[in-house]
Design a protein around this motif. Structure first.
Motif, PDB file in Angstrom:
ATOM      1  N   ILE A   1      33.329 -42.978  11.114  1.00 46.07           N
ATOM      2  CA  ILE A   1      31.908 -42.655  11.226  1.00 46.07           C
ATOM      3  C   ILE A   1      31.461 -42.736  12.679  1.00 46.07           C
ATOM      4  N   ARG A   2      31.817 -43.811  13.364  1.00 45.00           N
ATOM      5  CA  ARG A   2      31.605 -43.965  14.804  1.00 45.00           C
ATOM      6  C   ARG A   2      30.160 -43.717  15.212  1.00 45.00           C
ATOM      7  N   ALA A   3      29.326 -44.746  15.035  1.00 46.16           N
ATOM      8  CA  ALA A   3      27.907 -44.613  15.371  1.00 46.16           C
ATOM      9  C   ALA A   3      27.305 -45.985  15.627  1.00 46.16           C
ATOM     10  N   ASP A   4      26.326 -46.029  16.524  1.00 44.14           N
ATOM     11  CA  ASP A   4      25.498 -47.213  16.686  1.00 44.14           C
ATOM     12  C   ASP A   4      24.327 -47.042  15.728  1.00 44.14           C
ATOM     13  N   ALA A   5      24.392 -47.740  14.603  1.00 43.86           N
ATOM     14  CA  ALA A   5      23.424 -47.542  13.523  1.00 43.86           C
ATOM     15  C   ALA A   5      22.462 -48.711  13.435  1.00 43.86           C
ATOM     16  N   VAL A   6      21.203 -48.414  13.147  1.00 40.35           N
ATOM     17  CA  VAL A   6      20.172 -49.432  12.959  1.00 40.35           C
ATOM     18  C   VAL A   6      20.068 -49.741  11.469  1.00 40.35           C
ATOM     19  N   LEU A   7      20.134 -51.022  11.128  1.00 39.04           N
ATOM     20  CA  LEU A   7      20.027 -51.456   9.734  1.00 39.04           C
ATOM     21  C   LEU A   7      18.653 -52.070   9.502  1.00 39.04           C
ATOM     22  N   MET A   8      17.936 -51.562   8.494  1.00 38.28           N
ATOM     23  CA  MET A   8      16.582 -52.033   8.187  1.00 38.28           C
ATOM     24  C   MET A   8      16.498 -52.491   6.744  1.00 38.28           C
ATOM     25  N   GLN A   9      15.768 -53.575   6.513  1.00 33.48           N
ATOM     26  CA  GLN A   9      15.421 -53.973   5.157  1.00 33.48           C
ATOM     27  C   GLN A   9      14.204 -53.178   4.714  1.00 33.48           C
ATOM     28  N   THR A  10      14.277 -52.591   3.532  1.00 31.41           N
ATOM     29  CA  THR A  10      13.152 -51.834   2.994  1.00 31.41           C
ATOM     30  C   THR A  10      12.989 -52.179   1.516  1.00 31.41           C
ATOM     31  N   ALA A  11      11.921 -51.666   0.936  1.00 35.64           N
ATOM     32  CA  ALA A  11      11.680 -51.855  -0.497  1.00 35.64           C
ATOM     33  C   ALA A  11      10.958 -50.625  -1.022  1.00 35.64           C
ATOM     34  N   VAL A  12      11.396 -50.136  -2.183  1.00 36.68           N
ATOM     35  CA  VAL A  12      10.689 -49.054  -2.865  1.00 36.68           C
ATOM     36  C   VAL A  12       9.592 -49.705  -3.701  1.00 36.68           C
ATOM     37  N   CYS A  13       8.352 -49.263  -3.502  1.00 40.32           N
ATOM     38  CA  CYS A  13       7.200 -49.935  -4.105  1.00 40.32           C
ATOM     39  C   CYS A  13       6.272 -48.956  -4.811  1.00 40.32           C
ATOM     40  N   ARG A  14       5.542 -49.514  -5.763  1.00 42.52           N
ATOM     41  CA  ARG A  14       4.373 -48.827  -6.299  1.00 42.52           C
ATOM     42  C   ARG A  14       3.161 -49.365  -5.555  1.00 42.52           C
ATOM     43  N   MET A  15       2.515 -48.498  -4.824  1.00 41.90           N
ATOM     44  CA  MET A  15       1.378 -48.872  -3.977  1.00 41.90           C
ATOM     45  C   MET A  15       0.089 -48.597  -4.743  1.00 41.90           C
ATOM     46  N   GLU A  16      -0.620 -49.653  -5.113  1.00 43.06           N
ATOM     47  CA  GLU A  16      -1.801 -49.527  -5.965  1.00 43.06           C
ATOM     48  C   GLU A  16      -3.068 -49.752  -5.162  1.00 43.06           C
ATOM     49  N   LEU A  17      -4.012 -48.861  -5.327  1.00 38.06           N
ATOM     50  CA  LEU A  17      -5.304 -48.990  -4.669  1.00 38.06           C
ATOM     51  C   LEU A  17      -6.177 -49.935  -5.486  1.00 38.06           C
ATOM     52  N   MET A  18      -6.589 -51.046  -4.874  1.00 41.96           N
ATOM     53  CA  MET A  18      -7.338 -52.058  -5.595  1.00 41.96           C
ATOM     54  C   MET A  18      -8.851 -51.835  -5.545  1.00 41.96           C
ATOM     55  N   SER A  19      -9.292 -51.003  -4.636  1.00 41.91           N
ATOM     56  CA  SER A  19     -10.723 -50.698  -4.557  1.00 41.91           C
ATOM     57  C   SER A  19     -10.891 -49.194  -4.581  1.00 41.91           C
ATOM     58  N   LYS A  20     -12.099 -48.734  -4.849  1.00 43.52           N
ATOM     59  CA  LYS A  20     -12.312 -47.299  -4.988  1.00 43.52           C
ATOM     60  C   LYS A  20     -12.224 -46.584  -3.649  1.00 43.52           C
ATOM     61  N   TYR A  21     -11.949 -45.286  -3.717  1.00 48.11           N
ATOM     62  CA  TYR A  21     -11.943 -44.448  -2.527  1.00 48.11           C
ATOM     63  C   TYR A  21     -13.333 -44.436  -1.902  1.00 48.11           C
ATOM     64  N   PRO A  22     -13.411 -44.340  -0.585  1.00 46.24           N
ATOM     65  CA  PRO A  22     -14.705 -44.105   0.041  1.00 46.24           C
ATOM     66  C   PRO A  22     -15.291 -42.782  -0.448  1.00 46.24           C
ATOM     67  N   ASN A  23     -16.602 -42.779  -0.637  1.00 42.59           N
ATOM     68  CA  ASN A  23     -17.339 -41.576  -1.061  1.00 42.59           C
ATOM     69  C   ASN A  23     -16.922 -41.107  -2.453  1.00 42.59           C
ATOM     70  N   SER A  24     -16.359 -42.002  -3.242  1.00 46.30           N
ATOM     71  CA  SER A  24     -15.964 -41.636  -4.599  1.00 46.30           C
ATOM     72  C   SER A  24     -16.943 -42.245  -5.583  1.00 46.30           C
ATOM     73  N   SER A  25     -17.264 -41.514  -6.642  1.00 51.57           N
ATOM     74  CA  SER A  25     -18.212 -41.995  -7.636  1.00 51.57           C
ATOM     75  C   SER A  25     -17.536 -42.803  -8.733  1.00 51.57           C
ATOM     76  N   SER A  26     -16.211 -42.836  -8.734  1.00 54.33           N
ATOM     77  CA  SER A  26     -15.493 -43.521  -9.804  1.00 54.33           C
ATOM     78  C   SER A  26     -14.580 -44.598  -9.241  1.00 54.33           C
ATOM     79  N   SER A  27     -14.676 -45.790  -9.804  1.00 53.60           N
ATOM     80  CA  SER A  27     -13.784 -46.876  -9.410  1.00 53.60           C
ATOM     81  C   SER A  27     -13.010 -47.422 -10.604  1.00 53.60           C
ATOM     82  N   SER A  28     -13.134 -46.740 -11.745  1.00 55.07           N
ATOM     83  CA  SER A  28     -12.519 -47.245 -12.972  1.00 55.07           C
ATOM     84  C   SER A  28     -11.034 -46.927 -13.064  1.00 55.07           C
TER      85      SER A  28
END
Length: 389
Positions: free
Chosen positions: A59-86
């Motif tokens: 392979i022969r490469a200087d490779a960068v190793l990173m820790q990552t995580a696959v996530c479900r990103m949940e919005l806890m508050s309503k969007y700005p200028n949105s009429s619905s927060s339910s």
């Protein structure tokens, strides 16, 4: 959330100290204000040097190793200028760590950094639910490591925080299976007869691999490759392993042409004008998917079951990992489909540039994500097909 935010500071500090990666700590801090101030990161305002692995031939490469995580990103508050927060909004993202110790969002299929956000991204407005841990290997310039197809740490408990004990199993050069431990001068080829391996996965705390004939193997602690399943004998040109709801699946991809082989890479390694041949090989046209078949392994009988429907599940075939998610957990997205990258479009491009395709099992159709915006709702940022990432 109020009862969780009122936990004693001493207990929160104890929990944060038990987390096994900086990405976990960053996600922990993003839950709420009290959690953020209870979990401190050392040298948080200082640049963090990347962990560079000097991978030897072939392979022969200087490779960068990173820790990552696959996530479900949940919005806890309503969007700005949105009429619905339910309604709770959620998106599939990969979470990585910037060089200054802050969260950065990555495309879960291509691993490219998401730069565009239609709203001010205050992490205190979001909750990150980790679906799986992952490691990302790339060149320092951000590109995928040339020649490396898929890897997992080995043993699977190996941590890049203790680099002297870190090792990896990898499929490279479109089919060879090898092992490398930090400090080794060369890769150890684990099978000198079969150069047709397609995918590698950690399933039930064990490493499994699959070849192009659909035979699944597992690897024991002595690095011995042991057959686990009978051949699938699927006629597709590329196979992926996916764990879904505790079962092991194979996604068999039918292609409109021939793939690269290990011989193409050997020619690059042996040629004196290596850089020219690397560029030529990277520009070589890749075959595109024309159909998919999905099979589930019946472990009791040792047979493959032809799967006609995934119901509400979505299979996401990413560069570094493949996973299964429920469409109900992502803005009531469209289920019974497969998201994948295809052909030559994915290099250096975002979700809106034709790189991501969707295969629907119901009518066996394949289309670019940019042409079916109703399927883009599971990804951040919202309305991604009208945006640049």
């Amino acid at each position: 959330m109020s009862q969780w935010s009122d936990l004693p500071k001493e207990l929160l500090e104890m929990i944060s100290k038990g987390l096994d990666s900086r990405v976990d700590v960053l996600c922990f801090r993003a839950v709420c204000t009290s959690w953020r101030y209870s979990a401190c990161l050392p040298s948080f305002d200082q640049e963090i040097p990347p962990l560079v692995l000097k991978l030897p031939r072939p392979i022969r490469a200087d490779a960068v190793l990173m820790q990552t995580a696959v996530c479900r990103m949940e919005l806890m508050s309503k969007y700005p200028n949105s009429s619905s927060s339910s309604l709770t909004k959620s998106w599939l993202v990969k979470v990585g760590e910037s060089k200054y110790g802050k969260l950065q969002l990555l495309n879960p299929l291509t691993n490219y950094k998401i730069k565009y956000s239609p709203i001010s991204l205050n992490l205190l407005d979001f909750k990150f639910v980790k679906l799986r841990k992952d490691l990302l290997l790339k060149w320092s310039r951000g590109f995928h490591v040339f020649g490396e197809n898929k890897f997992v740490p080995f043993p699977i408990s190996a941590s890049c925080s203790n680099i002297d004990e870190f090792g990896m199993l990898a499929i490279y050069h479109e089919g060879k299976l090898g092992y490398w431990k930090y400090g080794d001068k060369e890769w150890t080829l684990l099978d000198n007869k079969n150069f047709q391996y397609d995918d590698i996965i950690v399933y039930k705390d064990q490493v499994y691999i699959i070849d192009r004939w659909g035979t699944v193997y597992w690897i024991d602690s002595s690095l011995k490759v042991i057959q686990y399943s009978p051949p699938l004998y699927g006629c597709g040109g590329k196979k992926n392993l996916v764990e879904s709801c505790g079962d092991l699946y194979v996604v068999d991809r039918y292609l409109d042409g021939e793939r690269r082989t290990w011989r193409d890479y050997e020619d690059v390694i042996d040629n004196s004008d290596n850089y020219v041949h690397v560029r030529k090989l990277m520009k070589q046209c890749r075959p595109k998917a024309v159909d998919f078949r999905v099979y589930k392994l019946d472990e009791e009988w040792g047979t493959w079951v032809d799967v006609k429907s995934l119901d509400d599940r979505i299979f996401v075939l990413g560069t570094e990992c493949s996973l299964s998610i429920s469409s109900r957990e992502f803005n009531e997205g469209k289920g019974n489909c497969i998201y994948f990258m295809d052909g030559d479009d994915f290099v250096g491009r975002g979700l809106s540039a034709g790189s991501i395709h969707v295969f629907q099992l119901k009518d066996r159709s394949t289309e670019k994500l940019s042409l079916i915006p109703e399927f883009s709702d599971i990804f951040w940022p919202p309305n991604i097909v009208n945006s640049s990432t």
